[in-house]
Design a protein around this motif. Structure first.
Motif, PDB file in Angstrom:
ATOM      1  N   CYS A 128      -7.610   8.181  32.815  1.00  0.00           N
ATOM      2  CA  CYS A 128      -6.734   8.099  32.566  1.00  0.00           C
ATOM      3  C   CYS A 128      -6.010   7.383  33.279  1.00  0.00           C
ATOM      4  O   CYS A 128      -4.920   6.662  32.937  1.00  0.00           O
ATOM      5  CB  CYS A 128      -6.194   9.932  32.590  1.00  0.00           C
ATOM      6  SG  CYS A 128      -6.991  10.649  31.445  1.00  0.00           S
ATOM      7  N   ASP A 129      -6.081   7.149  34.559  1.00  0.00           N
ATOM      8  CA  ASP A 129      -5.256   6.649  35.737  1.00  0.00           C
ATOM      9  C   ASP A 129      -5.782   4.908  35.145  1.00  0.00           C
ATOM     10  O   ASP A 129      -4.627   4.195  35.223  1.00  0.00           O
ATOM     11  CB  ASP A 129      -5.945   6.618  37.383  1.00  0.00           C
ATOM     12  CG  ASP A 129      -5.349   7.747  37.844  1.00  0.00           C
ATOM     13  OD1 ASP A 129      -4.580   8.320  37.292  1.00  0.00           O
ATOM     14  OD2 ASP A 129      -6.288   8.276  39.314  1.00  0.00           O
ATOM     15  N   ARG A 130      -6.690   4.365  34.781  1.00  0.00           N
ATOM     16  CA  ARG A 130      -6.907   2.818  34.478  1.00  0.00           C
ATOM     17  C   ARG A 130      -6.751   2.484  33.169  1.00  0.00           C
ATOM     18  O   ARG A 130      -5.958   1.854  32.813  1.00  0.00           O
ATOM     19  CB  ARG A 130      -8.555   2.905  34.054  1.00  0.00           C
ATOM     20  CG  ARG A 130      -9.198   3.305  35.921  1.00  0.00           C
ATOM     21  CD  ARG A 130      -9.306   2.473  37.058  1.00  0.00           C
ATOM     22  NE  ARG A 130      -9.654   2.827  38.302  1.00  0.00           N
ATOM     23  CZ  ARG A 130     -10.145   3.266  38.579  1.00  0.00           C
ATOM     24  NH1 ARG A 130     -11.871   3.433  37.769  1.00  0.00           N
ATOM     25  NH2 ARG A 130     -11.261   3.283  39.925  1.00  0.00           N
ATOM     26  N   MET A 131      -6.280   3.772  32.267  1.00  0.00           N
ATOM     27  CA  MET A 131      -5.752   3.811  30.439  1.00  0.00           C
ATOM     28  C   MET A 131      -4.566   3.252  30.997  1.00  0.00           C
ATOM     29  O   MET A 131      -3.731   2.872  30.248  1.00  0.00           O
ATOM     30  CB  MET A 131      -6.342   4.560  30.177  1.00  0.00           C
ATOM     31  CG  MET A 131      -7.622   5.012  29.788  1.00  0.00           C
ATOM     32  SD  MET A 131      -8.479   3.030  28.749  1.00  0.00           S
ATOM     33  CE  MET A 131      -8.105   4.244  27.217  1.00  0.00           C
ATOM     34  N   ARG A 132      -3.712   3.841  32.182  1.00  0.00           N
ATOM     35  CA  ARG A 132      -2.454   3.499  32.501  1.00  0.00           C
ATOM     36  C   ARG A 132      -1.953   2.753  32.700  1.00  0.00           C
ATOM     37  O   ARG A 132      -1.155   1.978  32.089  1.00  0.00           O
ATOM     38  CB  ARG A 132      -1.839   5.016  32.497  1.00  0.00           C
ATOM     39  CG  ARG A 132      -1.129   5.800  32.706  1.00  0.00           C
ATOM     40  CD  ARG A 132      -0.515   7.096  32.676  1.00  0.00           C
ATOM     41  NE  ARG A 132      -1.407   7.873  33.535  1.00  0.00           N
ATOM     42  CZ  ARG A 132      -1.710   9.112  33.385  1.00  0.00           C
ATOM     43  NH1 ARG A 132      -2.477   8.845  32.581  1.00  0.00           N
ATOM     44  NH2 ARG A 132      -2.505   9.547  35.083  1.00  0.00           N
ATOM     45  N   ASN A 133      -3.121   2.123  33.185  1.00  0.00           N
ATOM     46  CA  ASN A 133      -2.416   0.752  34.093  1.00  0.00           C
ATOM     47  C   ASN A 133      -2.477  -0.244  33.115  1.00  0.00           C
ATOM     48  O   ASN A 133      -2.081  -1.535  33.502  1.00  0.00           O
ATOM     49  CB  ASN A 133      -3.604   0.737  35.275  1.00  0.00           C
ATOM     50  CG  ASN A 133      -3.128   1.699  36.304  1.00  0.00           C
ATOM     51  OD1 ASN A 133      -2.270   1.858  36.649  1.00  0.00           O
ATOM     52  ND2 ASN A 133      -3.861   1.249  36.860  1.00  0.00           N
ATOM     53  N   VAL A 134      -3.466   0.046  31.995  1.00  0.00           N
ATOM     54  CA  VAL A 134      -3.823  -1.555  31.029  1.00  0.00           C
ATOM     55  C   VAL A 134      -3.054  -1.247  30.138  1.00  0.00           C
ATOM     56  O   VAL A 134      -2.932  -1.594  29.340  1.00  0.00           O
ATOM     57  CB  VAL A 134      -5.160  -1.355  30.530  1.00  0.00           C
ATOM     58  CG1 VAL A 134      -6.122  -2.168  31.638  1.00  0.00           C
ATOM     59  CG2 VAL A 134      -5.627  -0.105  29.970  1.00  0.00           C
ATOM     60  N   GLY A 135      -1.969  -0.009  30.073  1.00  0.00           N
ATOM     61  CA  GLY A 135      -1.128  -0.004  29.027  1.00  0.00           C
ATOM     62  C   GLY A 135      -1.770   1.355  28.070  1.00  0.00           C
ATOM     63  O   GLY A 135      -0.742   0.719  26.534  1.00  0.00           O
ATOM     64  N   PHE A 136      -2.128   1.943  27.944  1.00  0.00           N
ATOM     65  CA  PHE A 136      -3.311   2.674  26.592  1.00  0.00           C
ATOM     66  C   PHE A 136      -1.824   3.561  26.264  1.00  0.00           C
ATOM     67  O   PHE A 136      -1.516   4.970  27.078  1.00  0.00           O
ATOM     68  CB  PHE A 136      -4.174   2.785  27.091  1.00  0.00           C
ATOM     69  CG  PHE A 136      -4.763   3.929  26.245  1.00  0.00           C
ATOM     70  CD1 PHE A 136      -5.372   3.401  24.998  1.00  0.00           C
ATOM     71  CD2 PHE A 136      -5.337   5.126  25.957  1.00  0.00           C
ATOM     72  CE1 PHE A 136      -5.920   4.059  23.727  1.00  0.00           C
ATOM     73  CE2 PHE A 136      -4.726   6.238  24.744  1.00  0.00           C
ATOM     74  CZ  PHE A 136      -5.664   5.931  23.795  1.00  0.00           C
ATOM     75  N   LEU A 137      -1.621   3.724  25.339  1.00  0.00           N
ATOM     76  CA  LEU A 137      -0.399   4.565  24.750  1.00  0.00           C
ATOM     77  C   LEU A 137      -0.652   5.973  23.995  1.00  0.00           C
ATOM     78  O   LEU A 137       0.610   6.985  23.675  1.00  0.00           O
ATOM     79  CB  LEU A 137       0.970   3.770  24.150  1.00  0.00           C
ATOM     80  CG  LEU A 137       1.841   2.950  25.043  1.00  0.00           C
ATOM     81  CD1 LEU A 137       2.632   2.086  24.227  1.00  0.00           C
ATOM     82  CD2 LEU A 137       2.258   3.727  26.142  1.00  0.00           C
ATOM     83  N   GLY A 138      -1.943   6.253  23.398  1.00  0.00           N
ATOM     84  CA  GLY A 138      -2.549   6.942  23.113  1.00  0.00           C
ATOM     85  C   GLY A 138      -3.017   8.496  23.795  1.00  0.00           C
ATOM     86  O   GLY A 138      -2.848   8.082  24.529  1.00  0.00           O
ATOM     87  N   ASP A 139      -3.833   9.453  22.898  1.00  0.00           N
ATOM     88  CA  ASP A 139      -4.160  10.203  23.548  1.00  0.00           C
ATOM     89  C   ASP A 139      -5.211  10.206  24.097  1.00  0.00           C
ATOM     90  O   ASP A 139      -6.086   9.874  23.487  1.00  0.00           O
ATOM     91  CB  ASP A 139      -4.384  11.231  22.304  1.00  0.00           C
ATOM     92  CG  ASP A 139      -4.701  12.087  22.374  1.00  0.00           C
ATOM     93  OD1 ASP A 139      -4.927  12.854  23.507  1.00  0.00           O
ATOM     94  OD2 ASP A 139      -4.768  13.536  21.712  1.00  0.00           O
ATOM     95  N   MET A 140      -5.101  10.071  25.525  1.00  0.00           N
ATOM     96  CA  MET A 140      -6.851  10.224  26.632  1.00  0.00           C
ATOM     97  C   MET A 140      -7.845  10.895  26.067  1.00  0.00           C
ATOM     98  O   MET A 140      -8.997  10.285  26.186  1.00  0.00           O
ATOM     99  CB  MET A 140      -6.173  10.207  28.004  1.00  0.00           C
ATOM    100  CG  MET A 140      -4.313   9.150  28.895  1.00  0.00           C
ATOM    101  SD  MET A 140      -4.899   7.781  28.633  1.00  0.00           S
ATOM    102  CE  MET A 140      -3.716   7.623  29.585  1.00  0.00           C
ATOM    103  N   LYS A 141      -7.349  12.456  25.571  1.00  0.00           N
ATOM    104  CA  LYS A 141      -8.720  12.611  24.761  1.00  0.00           C
ATOM    105  C   LYS A 141      -9.375  12.464  24.333  1.00  0.00           C
ATOM    106  O   LYS A 141     -10.422  12.219  23.772  1.00  0.00           O
ATOM    107  CB  LYS A 141      -8.369  14.123  25.033  1.00  0.00           C
ATOM    108  CG  LYS A 141      -7.883  15.081  26.518  1.00  0.00           C
ATOM    109  CD  LYS A 141      -7.935  16.639  26.251  1.00  0.00           C
ATOM    110  CE  LYS A 141      -6.890  16.995  27.337  1.00  0.00           C
ATOM    111  NZ  LYS A 141      -7.153  18.469  27.352  1.00  0.00           N
ATOM    112  N   GLU A 142      -8.603  12.210  23.207  1.00  0.00           N
ATOM    113  CA  GLU A 142      -9.214  11.382  22.415  1.00  0.00           C
ATOM    114  C   GLU A 142     -10.267  10.548  22.146  1.00  0.00           C
ATOM    115  O   GLU A 142     -11.018   9.735  21.749  1.00  0.00           O
ATOM    116  CB  GLU A 142      -7.902  11.741  21.285  1.00  0.00           C
ATOM    117  CG  GLU A 142      -8.590  11.209  19.488  1.00  0.00           C
ATOM    118  CD  GLU A 142      -7.166  11.020  18.482  1.00  0.00           C
ATOM    119  OE1 GLU A 142      -7.309   9.463  17.770  1.00  0.00           O
ATOM    120  OE2 GLU A 142      -6.513  11.369  18.362  1.00  0.00           O
TER     121      GLU A 142
END
Length: 141
Positions: free
Chosen positions: A97-111
């Protein structure tokens, strides 16, 4: 006696015995200020539009894989630079989740976590992002 309005842009004139207040004509300075205001309004709307367009990030697994491939050249490189910089071979959900926020992911993390197939093992590995690269890397170890 007629009271004078607060604005200095008005002037009193007497015409055929009747008092009238006239609005002064715009000066070059007021025209300049008006044109600057128009430019500022246009500039602000362009900046707001750019901000909205910039916020349109990755929303699902396919968009994530596409953007990582475009940005880093390969999913293997994206794995080593974004997700696993310490070469541990795996990351947990919180790190993900932390890394996904850093790359700009805006979708549902769990999905996205589930779509990558990491939910079964509880960790994300390179094989979840790019199975072919993982097979090649296993040959080197």
């Amino acid at each position: 006696p007629t009271s004078r309005p607060c604005s200095k842009a008005r002037s009193l004139r007497v015409e055929s015995g009747e008092e009238r207040w006239d609005v002064a004509t715009p000066t070059r300075n007021s025209d300049y200020i008006r044109s600057c205001s128009k430019v500022q309004v246009m500039d602000r709307s362009i900046r707001e539009e750019d901000k909205i367009n910039a916020d349109v990030g990755m929303m699902n697994k396919d968009e994530l894989l596409l953007q990582l491939g475009l940005k880093y050249g390969s999913l293997r490189k994206a794995w080593s630079e974004v997700f696993d910089p310490f070469d541990s071979g795996k990351i947990g959900f919180q790190e993900f989740c932390d890394r996904m926020r850093n790359v700009g992911f805006l979708g549902d993390m769990k999905e996205c976590w589930s779509a990558l197939g990491a939910e079964r093992e509880g960790v994300l590995r390179l094989r979840h992002l790019d199975p072919r690269s993982d097979e090649l890397m296993q040959g080197f170890r």
